[in-house]
Design a protein around this motif. Structure first.
Motif, PDB file in Angstrom:
ATOM      1  N   VAL A 288       0.757  -0.930   0.062  1.00  0.00           N
ATOM      2  CA  VAL A 288      -0.029  -0.114  -0.128  1.00  0.00           C
ATOM      3  C   VAL A 288       0.905   1.238  -0.155  1.00  0.00           C
ATOM      4  O   VAL A 288       2.032   1.064   0.735  1.00  0.00           O
TER       5      VAL A 288
ATOM      6  N   ASP B 276       0.857   5.494   0.442  1.00  0.00           N
ATOM      7  CA  ASP B 276      -0.064   6.232   1.596  1.00  0.00           C
ATOM      8  C   ASP B 276      -1.068   7.273   0.893  1.00  0.00           C
ATOM      9  O   ASP B 276      -1.894   7.948   1.482  1.00  0.00           O
TER      10      ASP B 276
ATOM     11  N   GLY C 272      -5.839   4.704  -2.489  1.00  0.00           N
ATOM     12  CA  GLY C 272      -6.480   3.479  -1.679  1.00  0.00           C
ATOM     13  C   GLY C 272      -6.333   2.377  -2.725  1.00  0.00           C
ATOM     14  O   GLY C 272      -7.407   1.731  -3.175  1.00  0.00           O
TER      15      GLY C 272
ATOM     16  N   TYR D 115      -3.024   6.416   3.865  1.00  0.00           N
ATOM     17  CA  TYR D 115      -2.949   5.148   4.330  1.00  0.00           C
ATOM     18  C   TYR D 115      -1.760   4.575   4.861  1.00  0.00           C
ATOM     19  O   TYR D 115      -0.619   4.648   4.109  1.00  0.00           O
ATOM     20  N   GLU D 116      -1.258   3.891   6.110  1.00  0.00           N
ATOM     21  CA  GLU D 116      -0.287   3.849   6.655  1.00  0.00           C
ATOM     22  C   GLU D 116      -0.010   2.489   7.123  1.00  0.00           C
ATOM     23  O   GLU D 116       1.267   2.112   7.332  1.00  0.00           O
TER      24      GLU D 116
ATOM     25  N   MET E 237      -1.156  -1.993   7.316  1.00  0.00           N
ATOM     26  CA  MET E 237      -1.709  -2.964   6.823  1.00  0.00           C
ATOM     27  C   MET E 237      -1.441  -4.284   7.514  1.00  0.00           C
ATOM     28  O   MET E 237      -0.255  -4.592   7.786  1.00  0.00           O
TER      29      MET E 237
ATOM     30  N   ILE F 138      -6.613  -2.271   6.586  1.00  0.00           N
ATOM     31  CA  ILE F 138      -5.838  -0.958   6.355  1.00  0.00           C
ATOM     32  C   ILE F 138      -6.207   0.170   7.130  1.00  0.00           C
ATOM     33  O   ILE F 138      -7.389   0.255   7.294  1.00  0.00           O
ATOM     34  N   THR F 139      -5.295   0.773   7.744  1.00  0.00           N
ATOM     35  CA  THR F 139      -5.511   1.946   8.500  1.00  0.00           C
ATOM     36  C   THR F 139      -4.862   3.418   7.972  1.00  0.00           C
ATOM     37  O   THR F 139      -3.866   3.208   7.576  1.00  0.00           O
ATOM     38  N   GLU F 140      -5.801   4.360   8.207  1.00  0.00           N
ATOM     39  CA  GLU F 140      -5.496   5.555   7.867  1.00  0.00           C
ATOM     40  C   GLU F 140      -4.774   6.246   9.033  1.00  0.00           C
ATOM     41  O   GLU F 140      -4.643   5.658  10.048  1.00  0.00           O
TER      42      GLU F 140
ATOM     43  N   TYR G 106     -10.141  -0.057   6.946  1.00  0.00           N
ATOM     44  CA  TYR G 106     -10.843  -0.614   5.810  1.00  0.00           C
ATOM     45  C   TYR G 106     -10.727  -2.101   5.962  1.00  0.00           C
ATOM     46  O   TYR G 106      -9.512  -2.415   5.887  1.00  0.00           O
TER      47      TYR G 106
END
Length: 284
Positions: A66, A68, A71, A95-96, A98, A107-109, A115
């Motif tokens: 991923v 950043d 998406g 996005y940082e 996973m 997946i986290t922001e 997500y």
């Protein structure tokens, strides 16, 4: 001079100071003879992954990546050294982190928004969007799992619901109950003595850029991108090992993952060089 002009000048000065500080830190005299690791393999990544921020092992010599700003989950094949597939799950963001949990991607922001992606079998996927109680001040960059049905977040910014600043908290989130435990699951408290265990350590700060669990020991590997290093702690938060990373080789390490048998991969953003994935073997 109007307020806009003053604001622009102030911003430029701050940016210049930040860049200067970054390069001063990168100029640390790193002694090759004191390396506690070996780079086994290196893969230079294409432009799409210029800002690679998280990686996860997929098996069959494939790594999910991923970056950043967009998406998209990219499937990178280590054998062919190419992106072989991609799944768009959302639009622009930050996005940082996973991780894979129960064969699903999380997946986290940076603000902690999650997500949930069940499959990479199509070019697009509509994820479940999960709100947590984090916000941008926590600056979430790491995501992993220590227990079934539980996610573990690492904060780069301030701790959640706690004003203490002498530790970095790792916080657990329950997937079923949709609840974030405001009490840290693990507190990383590193003393000056910890950092002095390896002479010449650049920076006493800890700014976690990613986190992963070793598949056989269960220990936590925490990557620091701003002051390139890798620390290893147990589940009580005790420091076990400390590895300085050469800034010439790890200009901005942002992602870490393991294979089931313990091979370790670290990804670097392309700031100051080409983005890459490195297979790293620790020597101590």
């Amino acid at each position: 001079m109007n307020k806009w002009a003053i604001g622009i000048i102030f911003t430029v000065i701050l940016l210049a100071l930040a860049i200067y500080g970054l390069y001063e830190m990168k100029d640390v005299d790193f002694d090759d003879f004191e390396k506690t690791y070996e780079i086994v393999n290196k893969w230079t990544l294409p432009n799409e992954l210029e800002e690679i921020s998280a990686i996860a092992w997929l098996g069959n010599n494939k790594i999910a990546c991923v970056q950043d700003e967009d998406g998209i989950i990219y499937t990178y094949d280590l054998n062919s050294a190419k992106i072989i597939a991609q799944t768009e799950f959302y639009g622009e963001g930050d996005y940082e982190g996973m991780t894979l949990l129960n064969n699903e991607f999380y997946i986290t922001e940076s603000d902690g928004q999650l997500y949930r992606i069940a499959t990479l079998d199509s070019a697009t996927y509509k994820p479940e969007v999960i709100e947590t109680d984090f916000d941008y001040t926590n600056d979430i960059e790491g995501l992993t799992s220590l227990a079934p049905g539980k996610l573990l977040f690492s904060v780069k910014g301030k701790n959640f619901a706690d004003e203490e600043d002498n530790y970095k908290g790792l916080y657990e989130y329950d997937i079923q109950s949709r609840k974030l435990d405001s009490t840290p699951k693990i507190k990383i408290t590193l003393t000056i003595e910890d950092f002095e265990k390896i002479s010449g350590a650049p920076g006493k700060e800890l700014s976690p850029s990613d986190i992963a669990v070793h598949p056989t020991t269960g220990n936590l590997y925490i990557l620091d991108g701003e002051h390139p290093k890798l620390i290893i702690i147990d589940t009580s938060g005790k420091l076990l090992k400390y590895h300085l990373l050469d800034p010439e080789e790890f200009f901005l390490p942002e992602g870490i993952c393991f294979t089931p048998n313990g091979r370790m991969f670290i990804s670097n953003e392309g700031k100051g060089g080409d983005p890459n994935i490195l297979e790293v073997k620790l020597l101590k």
